[in-house]
Design a protein around this motif. Structure first.
Motif, PDB file in Angstrom:
ATOM      1  N   THR A 100     -13.068   3.108   3.047  1.00  0.00           N
ATOM      2  CA  THR A 100     -12.111   2.848   1.971  1.00  0.00           C
ATOM      3  C   THR A 100     -11.366   1.535   2.177  1.00  0.00           C
ATOM      4  O   THR A 100     -11.168   0.755   1.225  1.00  0.00           O
ATOM      5  N   ASP A 101     -10.951   1.254   3.404  1.00  0.00           N
ATOM      6  CA  ASP A 101     -10.162   0.043   3.686  1.00  0.00           C
ATOM      7  C   ASP A 101     -10.988  -1.234   3.627  1.00  0.00           C
ATOM      8  O   ASP A 101     -10.415  -2.327   3.613  1.00  0.00           O
ATOM      9  N   PHE A 102     -12.313  -1.107   3.606  1.00  0.00           N
ATOM     10  CA  PHE A 102     -13.169  -2.295   3.673  1.00  0.00           C
ATOM     11  C   PHE A 102     -14.085  -2.419   2.453  1.00  0.00           C
ATOM     12  O   PHE A 102     -14.981  -3.258   2.437  1.00  0.00           O
TER      13      PHE A 102
ATOM     14  N   TYR B 195     -19.581  -6.673   7.651  1.00  0.00           N
ATOM     15  CA  TYR B 195     -19.715  -5.311   8.149  1.00  0.00           C
ATOM     16  C   TYR B 195     -20.533  -5.304   9.433  1.00  0.00           C
ATOM     17  O   TYR B 195     -21.433  -6.133   9.632  1.00  0.00           O
TER      18      TYR B 195
ATOM     19  N   GLU C 259     -15.479   7.604  -0.032  1.00  0.00           N
ATOM     20  CA  GLU C 259     -14.805   8.535   0.874  1.00  0.00           C
ATOM     21  C   GLU C 259     -15.762   9.052   1.939  1.00  0.00           C
ATOM     22  O   GLU C 259     -15.411   9.153   3.118  1.00  0.00           O
TER      23      GLU C 259
ATOM     24  N   ASP D 264     -13.722  -3.638  -0.435  1.00  0.00           N
ATOM     25  CA  ASP D 264     -13.688  -4.912  -1.154  1.00  0.00           C
ATOM     26  C   ASP D 264     -13.920  -6.103  -0.231  1.00  0.00           C
ATOM     27  O   ASP D 264     -13.602  -7.254  -0.589  1.00  0.00           O
ATOM     28  N   THR D 265     -14.498  -5.843   0.949  1.00  0.00           N
ATOM     29  CA  THR D 265     -14.872  -6.889   1.899  1.00  0.00           C
ATOM     30  C   THR D 265     -16.366  -7.172   1.762  1.00  0.00           C
ATOM     31  O   THR D 265     -17.154  -6.240   1.607  1.00  0.00           O
TER      32      THR D 265
END
Length: 402
Positions: free
Chosen positions: A149-151, A159, A144, A153-154
């Motif tokens: 949060t949206d990335f 990045y 947080e 698991d990427t």
């Protein structure tokens, strides 16, 4: 840990320029000396090609204290941090760190590019010594805080550099150390994240842990640190309050000697604030400058004394004037005293006050005089770069009667 702290006692650290053995010709004699017990100078002495990166540096930090270390590139700041974090051992002196140390240094250096953000949180946390149960407990907080949060698991190889830095900082900032060491990580991510990261570091300092901060962001050092040291070529040039040390570093506040200015016709000897220390934004403060005209009198090309106020954080001039502009002429000979009063219509920060002599023929300043500094602290809250001391009035209409 209630007794956490750092003690740095007369620490010296040397390095070697170039290779230890450039050729077989150098290696064979060195091996021969070792075999016969003549290894040359001891570990704490300089050999040919060695130099001292840190020379006789001492400081101590206890609970609730924050020390800033400033200085130019190559001053020895990074070497001090590596000794603090036990990456390097000193050649002389000792470094004692009581408690678990947390280092905000190269915050994304341990990331594996093929692993996801989630996996790297656990990997990086393990590298930093966090038990798996603590990583799991703080995982949601870390993600947080990073804003990823949206990335999460990427794979981190996808990045941006800013995303990497944000995640790395978030992990390091949730380590809950007993002692905190920070090296140039207060500028990670975009402006919004920098503000959040700075706030997190302030929270950690406010919690009472000892902190060491190395940064070229002098405004951050000023706001975070209670004390500071100025390093140059491995030596401590100045040690004291953060405001005093930053002013000395950024504004070259050390006075020139009279001998160095001996050829100039006007000698500016001393500069002092009438109320040394701090001034609230928007308030007035005074200063006194003493000087004298040297034998031979005042040349016609000398127009007057220049007074300059400069931001220590940015190095930019925020105000400048001269005695001539203020309608004051210097005497033709003898000693003189100039008193001035300024209004600190400035945002909080450290400001240097410099004095010089203006030569109208050269169109430049000569005979640099003494300098001092003033620390502007918050007064009435405002935004922007100038304190305008607004007065606001409200005339409310009387409510209509029913």
């Amino acid at each position: 840990m209630h007794n956490a702290g750092i003690e740095f006692h007369h620490v010296w650290k040397k390095f070697r320029r170039g290779e230890v053995h450039d050729s077989l010709r150098d290696l064979i004699p060195a091996m021969g000396r070792r075999l016969v017990g003549r290894a040359g100078p001891r570990r704490n002495e300089l050999q040919a090609g060695d130099f001292w990166a840190v020379r006789d540096v001492s400081f101590a930090i206890g609970a609730g204290q924050a020390l800033g270390i400033v200085g130019p590139n190559g001053a020895g700041k990074s070497t001090v941090l590596k000794i603090l974090t036990h990456i390097l051992r000193p050649n002389r002196g000792s470094c004692i760190v009581r408690g678990r140390i947390g280092a905000l240094i190269e915050v994304s250096a341990g990331f594996h590019p093929d692993l996801t953000g989630r996996e790297n949180v656990y990997l990086q946390g393990a590298i930093m010594g966090m038990p798996a149960v603590d990583i799991a407990r703080k995982f949601d907080q870390i993600v947080e805080f990073s804003g990823l949060t949206d990335f999460i698991d990427t794979p981190v190889k996808r990045y941006s550099s800013g995303m990497n830095a944000r995640l790395g900082f978030s992990i390091a900032a949730h380590l809950d150390p007993d002692v905190l060491v920070i090296d140039e990580v207060l500028a990670v991510g975009d402006f919004a994240f920098q503000t959040k990261a700075f706030g997190r570091v302030k929270e950690m300092i406010a919690s009472g842990i000892p902190v060491v901060v190395v940064s070229h962001q002098l405004d951050r050092v000023s706001e975070l640190c209670t004390e500071a040291i100025l390093l140059s070529r491995g030596q401590v040039l100045r040690q004291g309050s953060a405001a005093e040390v930053i002013a000395s570093y950024a504004l070259n506040a050390a006075q020139q000697t009279a001998e160095a200015r001996g050829h100039e016709p006007v000698l500016l000897e001393s500069l002092a604030l009438t109320a040394p220390g701090t001034v609230r934004s928007g308030e007035r403060f005074g200063l006194t400058l003493e000087g004298r005209i040297r034998d031979g009198g005042l040349p016609d090309n000398i127009e007057g004394v220049v007074l300059t106020v400069r931001s220590a954080q940015s190095g930019s001039v925020v105000f400048g004037t001269t005695t001539a502009r203020c309608g004051i002429a210097l005497p033709k000979q003898g000693a003189f005293t100039i008193t001035a009063e300024l209004q600190a219509n400035l945002p909080p920060g450290i400001y240097g006050i410099e004095t010089n002599v203006w030569d109208r023929t050269r169109g430049s300043m000569i005979g640099g005089g003494p300098s001092t500094y003033v620390e502007v602290v918050p007064g009435r809250d405002f935004d922007g770069s100038v304190q305008l001391n607004a007065t606001v009035q409200l005339d409310a209409a009387a409510p209509a009667s029913g």
